[in-house]
Write an enzyme that holds these catalytic residues in place. Structure first.
Site, PDB file in Angstrom:
ATOM      1  N   ARG A 148     -12.586 -44.236  44.426  1.00 31.57           N
ATOM      2  CA  ARG A 148     -11.760 -43.916  45.587  1.00 31.57           C
ATOM      3  C   ARG A 148     -12.083 -42.503  46.072  1.00 31.57           C
ATOM      4  O   ARG A 148     -12.129 -41.564  45.275  1.00 31.57           O
ATOM      5  CB  ARG A 148     -10.290 -44.032  45.178  1.00 31.57           C
ATOM      6  N   TYR A 172       2.387 -34.184  48.570  1.00 32.10           N
ATOM      7  CA  TYR A 172       1.349 -33.494  47.792  1.00 32.10           C
ATOM      8  C   TYR A 172      -0.053 -34.066  48.008  1.00 32.10           C
ATOM      9  O   TYR A 172      -0.994 -33.636  47.360  1.00 32.10           O
ATOM     10  CB  TYR A 172       1.686 -33.453  46.294  1.00 32.10           C
ATOM     11  N   LYS A 173      -0.163 -35.030  48.917  1.00 33.74           N
ATOM     12  CA  LYS A 173      -1.482 -35.574  49.227  1.00 33.74           C
ATOM     13  C   LYS A 173      -2.002 -34.856  50.472  1.00 33.74           C
ATOM     14  O   LYS A 173      -2.419 -33.696  50.384  1.00 33.74           O
ATOM     15  CB  LYS A 173      -1.385 -37.082  49.413  1.00 33.74           C
ATOM     16  N   PHE A 214       1.506 -49.863  46.016  1.00 39.00           N
ATOM     17  CA  PHE A 214       1.497 -48.952  44.877  1.00 39.00           C
ATOM     18  C   PHE A 214       2.665 -49.384  44.005  1.00 39.00           C
ATOM     19  O   PHE A 214       3.780 -49.605  44.500  1.00 39.00           O
ATOM     20  CB  PHE A 214       1.655 -47.500  45.347  1.00 39.00           C
ATOM     21  N   ASP A 236       6.331 -46.893  53.664  1.00 40.09           N
ATOM     22  CA  ASP A 236       5.879 -45.869  52.722  1.00 40.09           C
ATOM     23  C   ASP A 236       4.650 -45.205  53.343  1.00 40.09           C
ATOM     24  O   ASP A 236       3.618 -45.849  53.540  1.00 40.09           O
ATOM     25  CB  ASP A 236       5.536 -46.536  51.382  1.00 40.09           C
TER      26      ASP A 236
END
Lengths: 413, 413
Positions: A386, A237-238, A143, A212
């Protein structure tokens, strides 16, 4: 993996898989967890790997935080309502979800800021042992923010960055490697990388491994302590459902804490924050990962959201996650005409996170239309559809429906 | 300044000053603003320079952000509810309060993290002009985090830090000075420093001035553009009432934005965040001060809180602030026995922020007792009683009552 031709004109295939979905849902040991989230029956939310759904406990808790703790107690809440200790308290709540014993996780700042602390911290530890180490290896498919921040960390510490595909890390390691920054799950493809094996290889080369966990924390067992990870960061927050922009977490392995020398030594990380000393003396343990005043509203929303993990076994989450993604892939294979999409996510369980990525040239337009049908995934440039699968609130009927509407959408775009 | 003997045994003094307070309250052009905050009549809140009181608009707004924007719209809110652009939109709301034209202020991260961006950014700009500049001057009486972070910034950029009293900055400036980090108002004493004069002196020496506005933003006119300030940071949970740990703001003067090279180049500061490019290309304007995903709950609480500034002139705020602190000092002089406390805050208006600091050896115990009477100030180690005066919600009767209860408390401790 290719998909066989069936298309949207075979209602018997739909009926068969819909019946199987009903059976799988009836057997699902996590099925009651869905009731702890705000969800509607009109849509299938497959974007929990970007923003988790709202846990029902959050609104009432935050109304109390604002109305009573801030509105009535005001400044007293820093002590009386436990605001001051929230970063480490919530860190302890996350710790078992990533396989960490107490005292190693703190919640504060964004993922990007924590990547900065972790990478600079790792480089300093590595160079403390051996000054010649001046290279940082970074997942070439990372990312982007991790790569940008690693570049900055390198520039500020006199290192260079080399992008490497995770599978090629063992070959790229050498006596100059200071630290390696890797993603546990690739944000685009959903590929799960070999955290135990790669960490061991990094250690064999005398370097530090920084992981990560943005796309694995809350989706599968991580085992930070067990696998010897040095430092890690992750998003809340995922799959942890902490709310938009909820603060990230930082893990500093106990054995490194004495040597962890943060590039962001803010007053919250001081051993005596209210001593107002002119010189910085770092706090013990994970506390030295704190920087400035914590954003209490976002933090306490996260804390309330973490209540959904009560009584949940991560192995059950992982088993359901794999069952959901397996079933989705089977439905896609059954419903979507061959060649219309390419499955990017690995078929092997050991290499799959909790998402499925499908490639097609018109992915942006497809996702826009699909969202209009109520199936919410996301598009990642340039050609990826996705879909994230959150085991705590998704069922197999959701998955079958999503694949069916995807097939219909692909047929009409 | 000494206080004359009157003590708590002179009810006529109380009656006289109480009558004056009533008159001043009747003339107060800002008096209606108090109704926009949650306050109780049992206490006098003089700690708004640490945590501002709750604006009434916040609870309803955040209930909607959580329940509808997060709970129902979920991921769509990043675009449909304006979450993504919140850091710059709220920055524009703060800009006029600190005298900044549009495009220069962004809200993100903690004050400490913004001090890091600002100091490293300033050093890089200064060295881009003249490589020999390798010294950072820092206010010797600074709130500690600024000093700690400046040390880290210096270490990472090959500079050294020299602590200097703000009044001695002009003499300390030289050809090696890269940047100067100063506090507009001293957090402990309440002293207001000469921002225009010191900024001009810094510029004359060819260096950059970075100002910390934590204790002036929302309390008095700052004039960043007018006075040529290079970079500035400030807190939003004190006089801007944004809520506990609300994110801080960063000001980067328009003329420096092209050269502003952030040490925290996160994906949110990229010119095309969703392009997912491997290399960092900074966004234009204040956007390049963004780092990671913004903490939406804290940010949008701040945005709702800023509504109290509608129709407010900062000159009126400043006039009332000075009138409040003048009146408090008069009441203290009238009520508190001579020698019991020492007034630390300067008497001259040009040198006073919006707080009063009183020194006494037993300050910790005095403040604890005073808070029990409903007068809420705070204690700053080792011997300071600190009282903040927020003109938007405090009246003169509050001030008289606070001084009276302080005198009684000092008499009994």
């Amino acid at each position: 993996m290719s998909v066989t031709e069936t298309g949207s004109a075979h209602p018997e295939a739909y009926a068969h898989l819909a019946a199987e979905a009903a059976k799988l849902d009836a057997q699902d040991v996590l099925r009651d967890k869905r009731a702890e989230f705000v969800l509607d029956e009109d849509s299938v939310y497959l974007d929990g790997n970007s923003l988790g759904a709202l846990p029902k406990a959050v609104p009432g808790r935050i109304a109390d935080v604002i109305g009573r703790e801030w509105g009535e107690l005001r400044i007293r809440s820093w002590t009386e309502s436990g605001w001051w200790t929230a970063p480490e308290r919530i860190g302890e709540r996350i710790a078992p979800l990533v396989g960490a014993a107490p005292g190693q996780v703190v919640v504060a700042d964004s993922t990007s800021v924590n990547v900065f602390k972790a990478v600079v911290g790792a480089v300093r530890i590595a160079r403390g042992r051996d000054e010649a180490r001046d290279e940082i290896l970074v997942d070439a498919a990372t990312f982007p923010t991790d790569g940008y921040i690693a570049e900055s960390a390198a520039r500020l510490t006199g290192c260079t960055v080399r992008p490497v595909q995770p599978g090629e890390v063992p070959a790229a390691l050498g006596p100059r490697t200071a630290a390696v920054l890797l993603n546990h799950v690739d944000y685009r493809t959903g590929r799960l990388h070999d955290l135990p094996g790669l960490t061991a290889a990094v250690h064999e080369a005398g370097a530090l491994a920084v992981w990560d966990l943005c796309h694995s924390a809350g989706a599968l067992p991580v085992g930070l302590d067990a696998h010897g990870v040095d430092l890690a960061v992750g998003c809340t927050y995922k799959f942890l459902n902490g709310g938009p922009g909820a603060p990230a977490f930082l893990y500093v392995r106990a054995e490194h804490q004495g040597a962890f020398d943060s590039p962001l030594p803010g007053w919250n990380g001081h051993v005596e924050p209210f001593g107002m000393e002119p010189g910085f003396r770092p706090a013990d343990g994970s506390l030295r990962g704190r920087v400035g005043t914590p954003d209490i509203l976002s933090l306490l929303a996260l804390e309330a959201a973490l209540g959904v993990w009560d009584g949940v076994e991560l192995d059950a989450v992982r088993a359901k996650s794999l069952a959901l993604t397996d079933f989705f892939l089977r439905c896609v294979e059954a419903y979507v005409p061959e060649g219309r999409v390419e499955v990017v996510t690995p078929a092997g369980h050991a290499e799959r996170g909790s998402q499925v990525a499908l490639r097609c040239a018109d992915a942006a337009a497809v996702m826009e239309r699909l969202i209009a049908t109520g199936v919410v995934g996301d598009f990642r440039s340039p050609d990826i559809l996705r879909f994230g699968f959150t085991p705590l609130y998704l069922g197999f009927a959701d998955v079958e429906r999503a694949a069916r509407l995807l097939a219909e959408t692909l047929d009409t775009v």
